[in-house]
Write a protein that holds these residues in place. Structure first.
Motif, PDB file in Angstrom:
ATOM      1  N   ALA A 170      -5.666  10.245 -14.691  1.00 44.91           N
ATOM      2  CA  ALA A 170      -5.643   9.739 -13.318  1.00 44.91           C
ATOM      3  C   ALA A 170      -5.801  10.859 -12.302  1.00 44.91           C
ATOM      4  CB  ALA A 170      -4.340   8.988 -13.062  1.00 44.91           C
ATOM      5  N   SER A 171      -5.370  12.084 -12.654  1.00 47.47           N
ATOM      6  CA  SER A 171      -5.470  13.213 -11.723  1.00 47.47           C
ATOM      7  C   SER A 171      -5.553  14.508 -12.509  1.00 47.47           C
ATOM      8  CB  SER A 171      -4.273  13.242 -10.777  1.00 47.47           C
ATOM      9  OG  SER A 171      -3.111  13.657 -11.459  1.00 47.47           O
ATOM     10  N   PRO A 196       1.766   8.431 -13.337  1.00 56.12           N
ATOM     11  CA  PRO A 196       1.253   9.806 -13.346  1.00 56.12           C
ATOM     12  C   PRO A 196       2.302  10.810 -12.886  1.00 56.12           C
ATOM     13  CG  PRO A 196      -0.330   8.315 -12.321  1.00 56.12           C
ATOM     14  CD  PRO A 196       0.936   7.539 -12.503  1.00 56.12           C
TER      15      PRO A 196
END
Length: 320
Positions: A241-242, A275
């Motif tokens: 996600a990041s 996350p």
């Protein structure tokens, strides 16, 4: 139908009198909390601090934890002007609630309300008490309402309540009074001097735990971590996600993470699908309710994804 000037004056006078009566009534349960610290290399230097407190239950005062230093000699100034010593029964920095014990003194207890009834635009009063000037008040409105949230240190706050009013010096730890004249929570200063209210339900939960255990149970992983940025290539390859994560730099022997098989050098990227990009993200997931709970921890080891199941422990008690 328009009101005449006399009717308007009468309405305003009634409102003004009602506000003054409310301040007087609720103020009878508000104390000034005084701290004095001795320190310094050359002799003893005295530093005085002051905040407000609420007579929450008979003999129990709640106030803002951040305004009290552990080495302080704590006293409270009562509505009748007497200054008496109190003891710290417990404190929770994550919700900014400290609980003080007052021995063998009777005076009015606050009538506790419910922050769940608040709406944006409702009138709000903030009260504080000074050692010499008595009770003071600030009036405004509820400017924002939100869902339950976590503080930066992981404290669970039942509802986000922001006030559009001035919290004067010494007001932290004092009551937020709703339009019904009840104490809906305890006021504290947020980021950029934002006026926030810790809801009464949160205060009650913390008080109950501190009275029964003397401390607040906190989730514990047994890890030393620091933030790390992952390469874009790895992010794309693993569909992350990041780019953020936390790398494990220490694993406490026989701690929850050690028992789950977490190793030094592992990079945590998500917990239960949420996350993780900073250690604060991890701490925010370790509230009281997570102790004993199983969490799915998504991590990267040697460039490959891996998932482990970890049972959250309870942070050991320690002297601060």
């Amino acid at each position: 139908m328009s009101l005449s000037s006399s009717e308007i004056s009468s309405t305003l006078l009634a409102l003004s009198n009602n506000l003054a009566d409310t301040v007087e009534r609720v103020g009878a349960s508000v104390v000034a909390v005084n701290g004095r610290t001795s320190h310094g290399r050359r002799g003893w230097l005295r530093r005085n601090s002051s905040s407000s407190g609420i007579h929450w239950r008979p003999g129990i005062i709640v106030t803002s934890d951040e305004t009290i230093k552990r080495e302080e000699e704590i006293t409270v100034t009562l509505p009748d002007g007497r200054t008496v010593p109190v003891t710290i029964l417990g404190r929770d920095a994550s919700t900014d609630v400290a609980v003080l014990k007052l021995e063998n003194i009777e005076f009015p207890v606050a009538e506790i309300g419910d922050a769940a009834t608040l709406k944006v635009g409702h009138l709000a009063l903030a009260l504080g008490r000074g050692t010499e000037n008595g009770v003071s008040a600030s009036m405004g409105v509820v400017s924002a309402i939100g869902d339950a949230w976590r503080s930066m240190s992981g404290g669970s706050i039942d509802r986000f309540v922001r006030l559009d009013l001035t919290l004067y010096s010494g007001f932290s730890g004092g009551p937020m009074v709703d339009a019904a004249g009840k104490v809906a929570g305890m006021n504290t200063s947020g980021p950029r001097n934002m006026a926030l209210t810790i809801p009464a339900s949160t205060v009650n939960r913390v008080v109950n735990q501190l009275l029964s255990k003397g401390r607040i149970a906190r989730g514990y992983l047994g890890l030393g971590m620091q933030p790390v940025r992952l390469p874009d290539t790895l992010k794309r390859a693993l569909s992350l996600a990041s780019n953020g994560g936390v790398i494990v730099v220490n694993v406490e022997p026989n701690g929850p993470a050690d028992k789950a098989g977490v190793l030094i050098g592992d990079v945590l990227v998500a917990i239960d699908g949420n996350p993780v990009s900073d250690t604060e993200n991890v701490q925010a997931m370790l509230g009281t309710e997570t102790v004993g709970k199983s969490l799915k921890v998504q991590l990267i080891r040697g460039g490959a994804p891996l998932e482990v199941t970890l049972i959250v422990g309870e942070r050991p008690a320690r002297e601060d």
